[in-house]
Structures are given as structure tokens and as C-alpha cells.
Motif scaffolding. Structure first.
Motif, PDB file in Angstrom:
ATOM      1  N   MET A  70       9.709  -1.444 -60.909  1.00  0.00           N
ATOM      2  CA  MET A  70       9.497  -0.129 -61.974  1.00  0.00           C
ATOM      3  C   MET A  70       8.441   0.801 -60.798  1.00  0.00           C
ATOM      4  SD  MET A  70      11.216  -1.130 -64.138  1.00  0.00           S
ATOM      5  CE  MET A  70      10.359  -0.455 -66.100  1.00  0.00           C
ATOM      6  N   ALA A  71       9.345   1.325 -60.227  1.00  0.00           N
ATOM      7  CA  ALA A  71       9.231   1.884 -59.574  1.00  0.00           C
ATOM      8  C   ALA A  71       9.619   3.117 -58.916  1.00  0.00           C
ATOM      9  CB  ALA A  71       8.509   1.615 -57.957  1.00  0.00           C
ATOM     10  N   GLN A  72       8.433   4.819 -59.001  1.00  0.00           N
ATOM     11  CA  GLN A  72       9.051   5.821 -58.257  1.00  0.00           C
ATOM     12  C   GLN A  72       9.808   6.218 -57.718  1.00  0.00           C
ATOM     13  OE1 GLN A  72       6.275   9.178 -58.891  1.00  0.00           O
ATOM     14  NE2 GLN A  72       7.337  11.199 -58.173  1.00  0.00           N
ATOM     15  N   THR A 101      10.175  12.456 -64.596  1.00  0.00           N
ATOM     16  CA  THR A 101       9.410  12.604 -65.882  1.00  0.00           C
ATOM     17  C   THR A 101       9.627  11.511 -66.939  1.00  0.00           C
ATOM     18  OG1 THR A 101       8.240  14.801 -65.470  1.00  0.00           O
ATOM     19  CG2 THR A 101       7.492  13.869 -67.495  1.00  0.00           C
ATOM     20  N   ILE A 102      10.964  11.796 -67.899  1.00  0.00           N
ATOM     21  CA  ILE A 102      11.598  11.341 -68.108  1.00  0.00           C
ATOM     22  C   ILE A 102      11.253   9.515 -67.677  1.00  0.00           C
ATOM     23  CG2 ILE A 102      13.485  11.006 -69.636  1.00  0.00           C
ATOM     24  CD1 ILE A 102      13.779  13.735 -70.215  1.00  0.00           C
ATOM     25  N   MET A 103      12.022   9.627 -66.425  1.00  0.00           N
ATOM     26  CA  MET A 103      12.504   8.000 -66.479  1.00  0.00           C
ATOM     27  C   MET A 103      10.839   7.377 -66.576  1.00  0.00           C
ATOM     28  SD  MET A 103      15.385   8.576 -64.318  1.00  0.00           S
ATOM     29  CE  MET A 103      15.973   6.957 -64.081  1.00  0.00           C
ATOM     30  N   MET A 104      10.418   7.183 -65.480  1.00  0.00           N
ATOM     31  CA  MET A 104       8.418   7.583 -65.623  1.00  0.00           C
ATOM     32  C   MET A 104       8.458   7.246 -66.762  1.00  0.00           C
ATOM     33  SD  MET A 104       8.763   6.514 -62.168  1.00  0.00           S
ATOM     34  CE  MET A 104       6.788   6.336 -62.241  1.00  0.00           C
ATOM     35  N   SER A 105       7.874   7.428 -67.830  1.00  0.00           N
ATOM     36  CA  SER A 105       7.338   7.142 -68.939  1.00  0.00           C
ATOM     37  C   SER A 105       8.099   6.416 -69.834  1.00  0.00           C
ATOM     38  CB  SER A 105       7.608   8.434 -69.721  1.00  0.00           C
ATOM     39  OG  SER A 105       9.116   9.207 -70.668  1.00  0.00           O
ATOM     40  N   LEU A 106       9.519   6.145 -68.885  1.00  0.00           N
ATOM     41  CA  LEU A 106      10.331   4.788 -69.697  1.00  0.00           C
ATOM     42  C   LEU A 106       9.345   3.478 -69.233  1.00  0.00           C
ATOM     43  CD1 LEU A 106      14.108   6.024 -69.397  1.00  0.00           C
ATOM     44  CD2 LEU A 106      12.176   5.555 -71.457  1.00  0.00           C
ATOM     45  N   PHE A 107       8.966   3.639 -67.282  1.00  0.00           N
ATOM     46  CA  PHE A 107       8.674   2.587 -66.670  1.00  0.00           C
ATOM     47  C   PHE A 107       7.203   2.587 -67.939  1.00  0.00           C
ATOM     48  CE2 PHE A 107      10.443   3.599 -62.605  1.00  0.00           C
ATOM     49  CZ  PHE A 107      11.549   3.398 -62.527  1.00  0.00           C
ATOM     50  N   ASP A 108       6.388   3.138 -68.246  1.00  0.00           N
ATOM     51  CA  ASP A 108       5.181   3.637 -68.566  1.00  0.00           C
ATOM     52  C   ASP A 108       5.506   2.541 -70.266  1.00  0.00           C
ATOM     53  OD1 ASP A 108       3.954   4.283 -66.984  1.00  0.00           O
ATOM     54  OD2 ASP A 108       3.847   6.676 -68.042  1.00  0.00           O
ATOM     55  N   GLU A 109       6.254   2.517 -70.640  1.00  0.00           N
ATOM     56  CA  GLU A 109       6.504   2.077 -71.830  1.00  0.00           C
ATOM     57  C   GLU A 109       6.824   1.141 -71.899  1.00  0.00           C
ATOM     58  OE1 GLU A 109       9.449   4.693 -74.708  1.00  0.00           O
ATOM     59  OE2 GLU A 109       8.182   6.157 -74.053  1.00  0.00           O
ATOM     60  N   GLU A 110       7.639   0.937 -70.706  1.00  0.00           N
ATOM     61  CA  GLU A 110       8.601  -0.532 -70.576  1.00  0.00           C
ATOM     62  C   GLU A 110       7.510  -1.512 -70.384  1.00  0.00           C
ATOM     63  OE1 GLU A 110      11.877  -2.928 -67.533  1.00  0.00           O
ATOM     64  OE2 GLU A 110      12.150  -0.762 -68.700  1.00  0.00           O
ATOM     65  N   GLU A 111       6.195  -1.385 -69.302  1.00  0.00           N
ATOM     66  CA  GLU A 111       5.403  -2.266 -68.928  1.00  0.00           C
ATOM     67  C   GLU A 111       4.475  -2.456 -69.670  1.00  0.00           C
ATOM     68  OE1 GLU A 111       3.670   0.017 -65.363  1.00  0.00           O
ATOM     69  OE2 GLU A 111       5.305   0.550 -64.867  1.00  0.00           O
ATOM     70  N   ILE A 112       4.352  -1.203 -70.798  1.00  0.00           N
ATOM     71  CA  ILE A 112       3.360  -1.383 -71.915  1.00  0.00           C
ATOM     72  C   ILE A 112       3.759  -2.710 -72.930  1.00  0.00           C
ATOM     73  CG2 ILE A 112       2.568  -0.432 -74.491  1.00  0.00           C
ATOM     74  CD1 ILE A 112       2.409   2.271 -72.878  1.00  0.00           C
ATOM     75  N   LEU A 113       5.206  -2.443 -73.350  1.00  0.00           N
ATOM     76  CA  LEU A 113       5.933  -4.021 -73.702  1.00  0.00           C
ATOM     77  C   LEU A 113       5.935  -4.671 -73.310  1.00  0.00           C
ATOM     78  CD1 LEU A 113       7.377  -4.526 -76.569  1.00  0.00           C
ATOM     79  CD2 LEU A 113      10.378  -3.968 -75.231  1.00  0.00           C
ATOM     80  N   GLU A 114       6.204  -5.096 -71.802  1.00  0.00           N
ATOM     81  CA  GLU A 114       5.779  -6.172 -70.968  1.00  0.00           C
ATOM     82  C   GLU A 114       4.415  -6.638 -71.280  1.00  0.00           C
ATOM     83  OE1 GLU A 114       7.712  -5.566 -66.985  1.00  0.00           O
ATOM     84  OE2 GLU A 114       9.657  -5.600 -67.885  1.00  0.00           O
ATOM     85  N   SER A 115       3.479  -5.700 -71.017  1.00  0.00           N
ATOM     86  CA  SER A 115       2.092  -6.273 -71.188  1.00  0.00           C
ATOM     87  C   SER A 115       1.619  -7.007 -73.057  1.00  0.00           C
ATOM     88  CB  SER A 115       1.369  -4.809 -70.780  1.00  0.00           C
ATOM     89  OG  SER A 115      -0.300  -5.130 -70.841  1.00  0.00           O
ATOM     90  N   TYR A 116       2.468  -6.451 -73.784  1.00  0.00           N
ATOM     91  CA  TYR A 116       2.115  -6.791 -75.223  1.00  0.00           C
ATOM     92  C   TYR A 116       2.090  -7.727 -75.501  1.00  0.00           C
ATOM     93  CZ  TYR A 116       2.488  -7.147 -80.027  1.00  0.00           C
ATOM     94  OH  TYR A 116       2.075  -7.473 -81.587  1.00  0.00           O
TER      95      TYR A 116
END
Length: 174
Positions: A70-72, A101-116
Motif C-alpha cells: 500500500m504505497a504511492q 490523490t483519490i487512490m492514496m486516500s483509499l490507502f488511508d481508509e483501508e489502513e484505518i479499517l485494518e487498524s480498527y
């Protein structure tokens, strides 16, 4: 009034997947539900239309994500490969920054979900371990062969106050 139609774009490999999916069959084991929804599934094809190009873009991205994580770099390589293959090329040339920008925000959302999810699993494990420690301490107190200080050595996750509380509960039951 036009007849409504629903579509699902599937970006994985078709395999033996159906051409139409049904809400009741997919999620309610075919039960008779008040609202039945059927959607036509669109898979990758030999056409060069925009939907097919989007499906190919997603597949390229999945490959790059497997390679780079999950990287740029995964996003940049996906865009480069797709431009080279003439996949969404015109769109990517004009909107590359927005796509990144959109794809990187998807990373952030996925990382947040995985962290949760990790956090929830950790809390559930902690709660389970705590309950086991309480049950162990309770059994040891019921046997009456050890002092609370000795029990605390075997169940360090419980404080002396908690052990006293358990002891009081056990004594009320006797």
C-alpha cells in the motif's frame, strides 16, 4: 419511464461467477425478502470501452499493490503501465494528480479499517484473557489453599483490589 437496471462491475477473474446476482440468493440464502434486487455483473471483456478499461486498470493496480504494498509507488506504477498500454490514457493524462490523490486516500481508509480491526481483535483477546484470569483466581480462592499474595503471583494481570473483590464475591456465595 425507463426500465431500471442495476449493474455491478467485477474487477476480479470471472471464473465460474454468475452473469446476474440476486440480493436474496447472495445474502439471505434465497429467502423470500420484501425487496428483491438483481444486478447484471460486468466482467472484463475484449472491448475497448471505458468500463473495460477501468476493470483492466483495477487489475493492474491489484498486481502493483501486491508487488509494492500500500504505497504511492503502486499507484505511480499503475498509472505508468496503464498509460503505456493505452488504458484510460486520455483520462490519466488530464487527471493524474486527482487519481493519485483519490487512490492514496483509499490507502488511508483501508489502513484505518485494518487498524480498527486489529484493535478490535486485540481488545477482544485482552477481554478474553482478563476473563480467564478472573476465573482462574476465583477457582484458586475457592480451593482456599493460597493467600491472595500467592494468587497474585500466578495471576499478575489482576490487581490486589480485584483479587479482594473476587474473594468477597466468592465468600458471599459460600
Amino acid at each position: 419511464m425507463p426500465k431500471p437496471e442495476l449493474y455491478v462491475i467485477y474487477t476480479g477473474n470471472k471464473g465460474r461467477k454468475p452473469d446476474v446476482i440476486s440480493l436474496s440468493k447472495e445474502f439471505f440464502e434465497g429467502a423470500d425478502i420484501d425487496i428483491e434486487v438483481k444486478a447484471k455483473v460486468i466482467y472484463e471483456s475484449d472491448t475497448e470501452d471505458i468500463i473495460n478499461q477501468y476493470i483492466i486498470f483495477c487489475k493492474v493496480f491489484d498486481e502493483q499493490r501486491k508487488q509494492y504494498g500500500m504505497a504511492q509507488k503502486a499507484v505511480a506504477e499503475t498509472i505508468r503501465i496503464c498509460k503505456d498500454r493505452n488504458i484510460l490514457k486520455q483520462y490519466l493524462n488530464g487527471k493524474e494528480k486527482e487519481v493519485v490523490t483519490i487512490m492514496m486516500s483509499l490507502f488511508d481508509e483501508e489502513e484505518i479499517l485494518e487498524s480498527y480491526i486489529r484493535s478490535e481483535r486485540y481488545e477482544a483477546a485482552q477481554e478474553s484473557a482478563r476473563e480467564l484470569a478472573r476465573e482462574t483466581a476465583e477457582r484458586m480462592i475457592k480451593k482456599g489453599k493460597m493467600t491472595l499474595d500467592e494468587i497474585a503471583d500466578y495471576v499478575p494481570s489482576l490487581s490486589m483490589d480485584e483479587l479482594r473483590e473476587i474473594e468477597a464475591e466468592v465468600m458471599q456465595l459460600v
